[in-house]
Design a protein around this motif. Structure first.
Motif, short mmCIF file in Angstrom:
data_model
loop_
_atom_site.label_atom_id
_atom_site.label_comp_id
_atom_site.label_asym_id
_atom_site.label_seq_id
_atom_site.Cartn_x
_atom_site.Cartn_y
_atom_site.Cartn_z
N PRO A 42 0.88 -1.17 0.03
CA PRO A 42 -0.11 0.08 0.12
C PRO A 42 0.87 1.35 0.12
O PRO A 42 1.88 1.20 0.69
N LYS A 102 -0.79 3.98 0.78
CA LYS A 102 -1.39 4.80 1.78
C LYS A 102 -2.22 3.80 2.68
O LYS A 102 -3.07 2.92 2.25
N VAL A 103 -2.24 4.17 4.08
CA VAL A 103 -2.92 3.42 4.85
C VAL A 103 -3.68 4.53 5.79
O VAL A 103 -3.08 5.22 6.25
N HIS A 104 -5.01 4.25 5.75
CA HIS A 104 -5.71 5.29 6.62
C HIS A 104 -6.96 4.85 7.51
O HIS A 104 -7.70 3.88 6.75
N TYR A 105 -7.23 5.00 8.48
CA TYR A 105 -8.14 4.68 9.36
C TYR A 105 -9.32 5.48 9.54
O TYR A 105 -9.09 6.74 9.79
N LEU A 135 -10.33 0.16 7.79
CA LEU A 135 -9.11 0.60 7.58
C LEU A 135 -9.07 0.64 5.80
O LEU A 135 -9.45 -0.51 5.43
N GLU A 136 -8.51 1.56 5.18
CA GLU A 136 -8.22 1.64 3.87
C GLU A 136 -6.80 1.40 3.49
O GLU A 136 -6.01 2.35 4.11
N LEU A 137 -6.89 0.82 2.49
CA LEU A 137 -5.47 0.54 1.93
C LEU A 137 -5.51 0.92 0.41
O LEU A 137 -6.20 0.53 -0.23
N SER A 184 -8.30 0.96 -4.30
CA SER A 184 -8.28 1.32 -2.73
C SER A 184 -9.46 0.23 -2.17
O SER A 184 -10.37 0.04 -2.97
N GLN A 222 3.96 0.55 11.76
CA GLN A 222 4.62 -0.27 10.99
C GLN A 222 5.53 -1.03 11.47
O GLN A 222 6.20 -0.79 12.55
N LEU A 226 1.99 -4.38 8.98
CA LEU A 226 1.58 -3.29 10.21
C LEU A 226 1.33 -4.36 11.36
O LEU A 226 0.58 -5.45 11.64
N TRP A 264 2.10 -7.50 4.27
CA TRP A 264 1.27 -7.09 3.16
C TRP A 264 0.81 -8.03 2.43
O TRP A 264 -0.37 -8.21 1.95
#
Length: 127
Positions: A6, A8-11, A18-20, A27, A68, A74, A89
């Motif tokens: 990924p 970008k990783v966003h919660y 959790l968005e990857l 995405s 990380q 993660l 990953w």
């Protein structure tokens, strides 16, 4: 073929997802509940093929933190205290690919066990 990493990783706290996001623009969002019940930890998966522990009552679980682990994984810190297991990953990509089948299997196992996704109530931890 190598597993994509990924970019970008966003919660998304409100949605508990959790968005990857990957370099190709794709995405994916994974619910925290899904990530928790499919934790790669020995506590959840066990130490052999038939020693997994069915996770129940995790519908409202969230994340406290994401760190990380090197360049390959993660570590997810759940608000129910669970924080063992590294989400490589490869493992995250597998969870994305197999999400529908995994979830259907999880719901079937819950039903067979007479268990629920709903939290049981206030969890009290003894010291």
């Amino acid at each position: 073929m190598t597993t994509p990493i990924p970019t970008k990783v966003h919660y998304h706290r409100k949605e508990r997802e959790l968005e990857l996001t990957y370099a190709d623009g794709e995405s994916y969002r994974l619910s925290v509940e899904y990530l928790r019940v499919f934790s790669p930890s020995a506590e959840v998966r066990g130490h052999g093929p038939d020693s997994a522990t069915l996770q129940v009552g995790k519908k409202d679980v969230g994340l406290k933190n994401i760190t990380q682990a090197g360049r390959y994984a993660l570590k997810l810190h759940f608000d129910d205290g669970h924080d063992s297991g590294l989400y490589s990953w490869d493992y995250l990509h597998d969870l994305i690919r197999r999400r529908e089948a995994n979830w259907a299997d999880y719901l079937r196992r819950l039903e067979e066990a007479g268990a629920s996704r709903e939290p049981l109530g206030i969890e009290i931890k003894q010291l």
